[in-house]
Each structure stands twice: as C-alpha cells, then as structure tokens.
Design a protein around this motif. Sequence first.
Motif, PDB file in Angstrom:
ATOM      1  N   LEU A 169       0.826  -1.720  -0.320  1.00 35.00           N
ATOM      2  CA  LEU A 169      -0.024  -0.385   0.304  1.00 35.00           C
ATOM      3  C   LEU A 169       1.027   0.933  -0.159  1.00 35.00           C
ATOM      4  O   LEU A 169       0.022   2.497  -0.449  1.00 35.00           O
ATOM      5  CB  LEU A 169      -1.104   0.126   1.253  1.00 35.00           C
ATOM      6  CG  LEU A 169      -1.892  -1.244   1.357  1.00 35.00           C
ATOM      7  CD1 LEU A 169      -2.607  -1.040   2.463  1.00 35.00           C
ATOM      8  CD2 LEU A 169      -2.873  -0.855   0.144  1.00 35.00           C
ATOM      9  N   VAL A 207       2.529   1.539  -3.563  1.00 35.45           N
ATOM     10  CA  VAL A 207       1.446   1.999  -4.598  1.00 35.45           C
ATOM     11  C   VAL A 207       1.204   3.178  -4.406  1.00 35.45           C
ATOM     12  O   VAL A 207       0.766   4.332  -5.269  1.00 35.45           O
ATOM     13  CB  VAL A 207       0.210   0.958  -5.136  1.00 35.45           C
ATOM     14  CG1 VAL A 207      -0.884   1.159  -5.240  1.00 35.45           C
ATOM     15  CG2 VAL A 207       1.095  -0.225  -5.021  1.00 35.45           C
ATOM     16  N   PHE A 208       0.800   4.130  -3.509  1.00 31.04           N
ATOM     17  CA  PHE A 208      -0.391   4.808  -3.076  1.00 31.04           C
ATOM     18  C   PHE A 208       0.828   5.604  -2.987  1.00 31.04           C
ATOM     19  O   PHE A 208      -0.123   7.480  -2.673  1.00 31.04           O
ATOM     20  CB  PHE A 208      -1.221   4.901  -2.196  1.00 31.04           C
ATOM     21  CG  PHE A 208      -2.262   3.866  -2.651  1.00 31.04           C
ATOM     22  CD1 PHE A 208      -3.824   4.786  -3.056  1.00 31.04           C
ATOM     23  CD2 PHE A 208      -2.629   2.566  -1.946  1.00 31.04           C
ATOM     24  CE1 PHE A 208      -4.117   3.510  -3.616  1.00 31.04           C
ATOM     25  CE2 PHE A 208      -3.468   2.077  -2.352  1.00 31.04           C
ATOM     26  CZ  PHE A 208      -4.108   2.104  -3.620  1.00 31.04           C
ATOM     27  N   ILE A 209       2.071   6.294  -2.137  1.00 33.79           N
ATOM     28  CA  ILE A 209       3.297   7.082  -1.846  1.00 33.79           C
ATOM     29  C   ILE A 209       3.771   7.041  -3.575  1.00 33.79           C
ATOM     30  O   ILE A 209       4.099   7.761  -4.018  1.00 33.79           O
ATOM     31  CB  ILE A 209       3.621   6.859  -0.565  1.00 33.79           C
ATOM     32  CG1 ILE A 209       2.176   6.580   0.211  1.00 33.79           C
ATOM     33  CG2 ILE A 209       4.066   7.796  -0.137  1.00 33.79           C
ATOM     34  CD1 ILE A 209       2.822   7.011   1.874  1.00 33.79           C
ATOM     35  N   GLY A 214       4.051   5.048  -6.341  1.00 33.18           N
ATOM     36  CA  GLY A 214       4.012   4.576  -7.585  1.00 33.18           C
ATOM     37  C   GLY A 214       3.770   5.740  -8.808  1.00 33.18           C
ATOM     38  O   GLY A 214       3.847   4.881  -9.959  1.00 33.18           O
ATOM     39  N   GLU A 215       2.842   6.819  -8.605  1.00 32.37           N
ATOM     40  CA  GLU A 215       2.906   7.678  -9.997  1.00 32.37           C
ATOM     41  C   GLU A 215       4.378   8.510  -9.475  1.00 32.37           C
ATOM     42  O   GLU A 215       4.783   9.174 -11.020  1.00 32.37           O
ATOM     43  CB  GLU A 215       2.169   8.422  -9.261  1.00 32.37           C
ATOM     44  CG  GLU A 215       1.152   7.813  -9.658  1.00 32.37           C
ATOM     45  CD  GLU A 215      -0.560   8.707  -9.216  1.00 32.37           C
ATOM     46  OE1 GLU A 215      -0.113   9.993  -9.448  1.00 32.37           O
ATOM     47  OE2 GLU A 215      -1.935   8.399  -9.722  1.00 32.37           O
ATOM     48  N   ASP A 245       1.817   4.948 -14.592  1.00 34.49           N
ATOM     49  CA  ASP A 245       0.460   5.063 -13.583  1.00 34.49           C
ATOM     50  C   ASP A 245       0.236   3.838 -12.675  1.00 34.49           C
ATOM     51  O   ASP A 245       1.346   2.253 -11.746  1.00 34.49           O
ATOM     52  CB  ASP A 245      -0.174   3.530 -14.347  1.00 34.49           C
ATOM     53  CG  ASP A 245      -2.091   4.292 -14.353  1.00 34.49           C
ATOM     54  OD1 ASP A 245      -2.397   3.002 -14.025  1.00 34.49           O
ATOM     55  OD2 ASP A 245      -2.607   4.718 -14.214  1.00 34.49           O
ATOM     56  N   ARG A 246      -0.792   4.063 -11.194  1.00 38.77           N
ATOM     57  CA  ARG A 246      -0.888   3.327  -9.724  1.00 38.77           C
ATOM     58  C   ARG A 246      -0.956   1.944 -10.212  1.00 38.77           C
ATOM     59  O   ARG A 246      -0.421   1.120 -10.145  1.00 38.77           O
ATOM     60  CB  ARG A 246      -1.671   4.092  -8.923  1.00 38.77           C
ATOM     61  CG  ARG A 246      -2.009   4.372  -7.668  1.00 38.77           C
ATOM     62  CD  ARG A 246      -2.603   4.520  -6.843  1.00 38.77           C
ATOM     63  NE  ARG A 246      -1.605   5.564  -6.498  1.00 38.77           N
ATOM     64  CZ  ARG A 246      -2.359   7.085  -6.539  1.00 38.77           C
ATOM     65  NH1 ARG A 246      -3.993   6.551  -5.871  1.00 38.77           N
ATOM     66  NH2 ARG A 246      -2.180   8.363  -6.003  1.00 38.77           N
ATOM     67  N   TYR A 267       2.000   0.325 -11.806  1.00 39.38           N
ATOM     68  CA  TYR A 267       2.816   0.544 -11.157  1.00 39.38           C
ATOM     69  C   TYR A 267       2.393  -1.225  -9.553  1.00 39.38           C
ATOM     70  O   TYR A 267       3.233  -1.911  -9.317  1.00 39.38           O
ATOM     71  CB  TYR A 267       3.116   0.964  -9.838  1.00 39.38           C
ATOM     72  CG  TYR A 267       4.834   0.755  -8.795  1.00 39.38           C
ATOM     73  CD1 TYR A 267       5.729   0.703  -9.483  1.00 39.38           C
ATOM     74  CD2 TYR A 267       4.324   0.684  -7.579  1.00 39.38           C
ATOM     75  CE1 TYR A 267       6.639   0.816  -9.110  1.00 39.38           C
ATOM     76  CE2 TYR A 267       5.467   0.596  -6.829  1.00 39.38           C
ATOM     77  CZ  TYR A 267       6.828   0.708  -6.871  1.00 39.38           C
ATOM     78  OH  TYR A 267       7.885   0.446  -6.080  1.00 39.38           O
ATOM     79  N   LEU A 268       1.437  -1.289  -9.461  1.00 39.53           N
ATOM     80  CA  LEU A 268       0.832  -2.181  -8.950  1.00 39.53           C
ATOM     81  C   LEU A 268       1.067  -3.325  -9.152  1.00 39.53           C
ATOM     82  O   LEU A 268       1.987  -4.667  -8.809  1.00 39.53           O
ATOM     83  CB  LEU A 268      -0.443  -2.130  -8.579  1.00 39.53           C
ATOM     84  CG  LEU A 268      -1.432  -3.487  -7.724  1.00 39.53           C
ATOM     85  CD1 LEU A 268      -0.572  -3.699  -6.632  1.00 39.53           C
ATOM     86  CD2 LEU A 268      -2.994  -3.159  -8.117  1.00 39.53           C
ATOM     87  N   LEU A 298      -7.162  -4.450  -4.533  1.00 44.66           N
ATOM     88  CA  LEU A 298      -6.737  -2.699  -5.790  1.00 44.66           C
ATOM     89  C   LEU A 298      -6.764  -2.389  -7.111  1.00 44.66           C
ATOM     90  O   LEU A 298      -6.001  -1.296  -7.714  1.00 44.66           O
ATOM     91  CB  LEU A 298      -5.254  -2.478  -4.952  1.00 44.66           C
ATOM     92  CG  LEU A 298      -5.212  -2.448  -3.438  1.00 44.66           C
ATOM     93  CD1 LEU A 298      -3.476  -2.196  -3.281  1.00 44.66           C
ATOM     94  CD2 LEU A 298      -6.115  -1.396  -3.441  1.00 44.66           C
TER      95      LEU A 298
END
Length: 278
Positions: free
Chosen positions: A59, A62-64, A66-67, A76-77, A80-81, A152
Amino acid sequence: MSTMTPAPTAEHTRQTAAVMPGAGAWTALKVFSARSLKHAFRDGESLLMAVLLPVMLMLIFVFIFGESIATGQGGDRGDYLAYVLPAVALTAAGFGASYTAVVVSNDMTTGFMNRLRTMPFPAVTVLLGHTVSSMVRNLLATAVVFGVALALGFRTDAGAGQLLGALGLIALWILVITVVFAVLGMVAGSAEAASGYGFVLLFLPYVSSGFAPVESMPGWLQGFAQHQPMTPIIDASRALIAGTGPGDEWWIGLLWCAGFIAVAVWLAALIFPRKVAR
C-alpha cells in the motif's frame, strides 16, 4: 553430584505418545508438522505481522511512490501495482520465514531436541516439520497479498500456465528462504541471534528490480542489484504474471534456488547431527 533430568511436559508426553516406537519418518513428519502449525497459528501476533507487513508495504509503495517511480510502464498507479506485486509476495516470504529461524532455535537451545534423542525416528523430521509449517504460513500470506492486489484493481491477461509458472517460482523461493532460515536457527546460539542473522536477507528485495528498475539505481549498486538472486526470480515472475515470456531469467532464478537449497541441505547434514549429539 547427580544431574537432575527435567520432568517431561504434558505436550512432550502427547508428542511421545503420538510418535510410537518404531514410527517411520513419514509418521514423525506429520506429527511435527502438525505441532509446528499449531504453534504458528496460536502465535497470532507473529502470524498477523507476517501478513500485515507485506500488505502495508504494498500500500505504501503503490499509493505513495506509485506515480513517482519510473518503471517504464507509464507511471500509472495500476501499472506500478502489477510491477511491484512479485517483490511484495517474495518480501512476505522473508518476513514469514524469519519466524522459522526463531522456533528452530528455540527447539535447539531449550532441550527439546535432546529429549527426542532416544525416540526411534529421524530427529531431522523436526526441522522438516518446521519447514512444512513455514511453507503453509507463507503461502497463506502470499495468497492474502494477491487478494489485496486484486481488490486494489490488479488484473492480468496471463494464461493459466503462465500464472502457475509465476506462482511456482514464488513458491520455490519461499522454500529456499525457509530452508535458509531453518539452518540459521539451527546454528544460532539464541532465538534473538537467529532472527538477527537472517535480517540481511530481508533487504534483498529492496536492492533488486523489485520496486524500481535496476537502471535507475546508482552505478556502483547496479552490478549487485542485477546479479543477486532475487532479481531474476522477480523479473521472471513479473513477466509471467503480465502474460509475456520470462526470457532467460527463469532458469537463472532456478539455478540460484537450487544452489541455495544444496548449500543449506549440506550444512544441515553436516551440523545437525553434531548439535543433536551434544
């Protein structure tokens, strides 16, 4: 002065009754695998951390990041996931396997192994039982990681054979890291030392192609990142999950795994009889 022999515990008595005189290795393996699994699932805090830490790691990345991390997939997030998923799954294996080092060390240093010396079955089945238990726990953690990734938004066009190949590589590394940590637990003088010895292995995914391309790293670090064992395993798993060919990475990863297992088994065969015979 005579030496006092510790009275057997109730658990030891039950295990002694379960492994009856003349019991073979298979019966002993089942008994000690069940014992190790029972202890593992009773230790809810360790089990929860082995699952939650990789999920939290995924998490965070991906969310911090990822971009921000350039992976060559558009930034793209969701892309990257997919990029980071194999590394997170293999990191989960490291967290879970570190528990194996602790429980093996406890068995070696608290006298449990000595109490089994007179029983008619191979003592090494205790180590094998811990290995089986760790595989179950780590595969469960890996399944949770993939489940969260699906929640996700992770999707793949890979076929069943490619997905099985990726999961097979991940499972093989889980076996490798479990065996390595079991050997560390066998040679360590305490559970704390066993956990500390393997701590460096938990950093291998970060210095690989797992979370960022090797080309984005400093030049002095790229050589190690490119040629350490986790990079080909991660690259091959990532390619298979994406539905593309793994190239030469898959057999390089297999060679690394085979080498680790061969060395670990050799060390166990060399050291374990001496430890038990003390």
